[in-house]
Design an enzyme around this catalytic site. Structure first.
Site, PDB file in Angstrom:
ATOM      1  N   MET A 239      -2.973  -3.581   1.681  1.00  0.00           N
ATOM      2  CA  MET A 239      -2.282  -2.691   0.733  1.00  0.00           C
ATOM      3  C   MET A 239      -0.765  -2.752   0.950  1.00  0.00           C
ATOM      4  SD  MET A 239      -4.711  -1.101  -1.006  1.00  0.00           S
ATOM      5  CE  MET A 239      -4.461   0.635  -1.286  1.00  0.00           C
ATOM      6  N   HIS A 240      -0.201  -3.969   0.772  1.00  0.00           N
ATOM      7  CA  HIS A 240       1.229  -4.148   1.046  1.00  0.00           C
ATOM      8  C   HIS A 240       2.082  -3.145   0.247  1.00  0.00           C
ATOM      9  CE1 HIS A 240       0.020  -7.894   2.894  1.00  0.00           C
ATOM     10  NE2 HIS A 240      -0.491  -8.336   1.760  1.00  0.00           N
ATOM     11  N   ASP A 241       1.983  -3.251  -1.062  1.00  0.00           N
ATOM     12  CA  ASP A 241       2.887  -2.460  -1.916  1.00  0.00           C
ATOM     13  C   ASP A 241       2.569  -0.958  -1.925  1.00  0.00           C
ATOM     14  OD1 ASP A 241       4.127  -4.831  -2.401  1.00  0.00           O
ATOM     15  OD2 ASP A 241       3.189  -5.171  -4.343  1.00  0.00           O
TER      16      ASP A 241
END
Ligand code: BDR
Ligand code: CA
Length: 313
Positions: A239-241
């Site tokens: 869940m980078h962003d």
């Protein structure tokens, strides 16, 4: 004081999840979402952003197209990760009635920040081209932005597009350098070494109570799960962003430390590599609050709870 937000995205599977988190949280008044070339073309990123906002019942949020290419380099799309359409094939047949605004993303950033000095937080989840262009136009911006959070770079760890570079920093390292050296009062780097530990798993998706949202998240991330497993041996979606969005809403979810950070722009092997001077060997003052750790469980809980909120935000 109203907490205002501009999100800057290259939508992107995880950008879309970040938009969902920001909208459903209702935490910020979202002034607009600017789009940028990155994972997919500017046109596709803009279309995807219109689809997601309409899907969320948030069509009133302006979507403003920005840069269609990096400052001086050629685009590098990431279809391998995000699929041809950028949303992993989800919402493929949707024909949104929502249309983008007529303006230009970097101008929108400048105008909005100057209209509400000290009130606007920027969360950047694509290559930093739009913010760099905004700074070229108005270097004074640094005094009027409340805070900047960017998903990009990697403080200590491996890259995801080259052995050493994180994708957003790699695509437009000149823009990243402009932003790193601009002199923002508070610039927080949510880097890959931390976002790789923010993992959404199938049983988390199963906890989403709204069937439309649950199906969308499952659909858009299903191929992403496969690729993440191939490379990392774990069946999950990084869940980078959304973590960058979450850090803006609940800073206590992450721990940060101030360091001097720069980015390589002139290396055959290492272009786009962010260099974090952990031991202050360069003797330069810190320019970035670098994310060092996160409370993964609390973050995933926040994501699920927020998407389970009944109201659109
Ligand atoms: C970043 O690159 C993109 O592919 C993702 O959307 C995220 O912003 C992760 O390196
Ligand atoms: Ca992104």
């Amino acid at each position: 004081m109203t907490r205002r937000l501009i999100l800057d995205v290259d939508t992107g599977i995880d950008d879309a999840l970040g938009i969902m988190l920001a909208v459903k949280s209702g935490f910020f008044q979202i002034e607009g979402i600017t789009t940028v070339n990155g994972n997919v073309s500017l046109q596709q990123a803009t279309l995807n952003t219109c689809k997601i906002t309409e899907f969320l019942g948030a069509s009133s949020i302006p979507v403003i197209p920005g840069a269609d290419k990096p400052l001086i380099r050629k685009p590098v799309f990431e279809h391998r990760v995000h699929g041809n359409d950028g949303l992993g094939g989800a919402l493929l047949d949707m024909q949104p009635s929502k249309r983008p605004e007529a303006g230009f993303g970097p101008d929108f950033i400048v105008e909005t920040v100057l209209r509400y000095p000290g009130e606007v937080t920027l969360v950047m989840t694509g290559p930093l081209t739009n913010l760099a262009l905004a700074l070229h136009k108005c270097p004074d911006l640094i005094h009027h932005v409340a805070e900047v959070f960017f998903m990009g770079g990697v403080a200590g760890g491996l890259g995801n597009i080259t052995p050493t570079a994180e994708y957003n920093a790699y695509v437009d390292p000149e823009a990243a350098r402009t932003v790193l050296h601009a002199g923002f009062r508070k610039l927080t780097m949510v880097g890959l070494d931390v976002t790789r530990r923010a993992l959404l798993r199938a049983d988390d998706i199963a906890k989403l109570t709204d069937p439309r949202i649950r199906e969308y998240v499952a659909d858009s991330t299903s191929a992403y799960f496969d690729r993440y497993e191939e490379r990392n041996g774990v069946r999950a979606c990084a869940m980078h962003d959304p973590l960058a969005v979450a850090a803006a809403i609940h800073p206590e979810l992450v721990t940060t430390k101030p360091y001097y950070v720069d980015v390589e722009t002139r290396s055959e092997l290492c272009d786009g590599q962010t260099v974090c001077d952990f031991q202050n060997r360069l003797g330069r003052p810190a320019n970035v609050e670098v994310c060092m750790d996160l409370n993964e469980q609390a973050f995933i809980q926040l994501f699920v709870d927020t998407l389970n909120r009944p109201e659109a935000g």
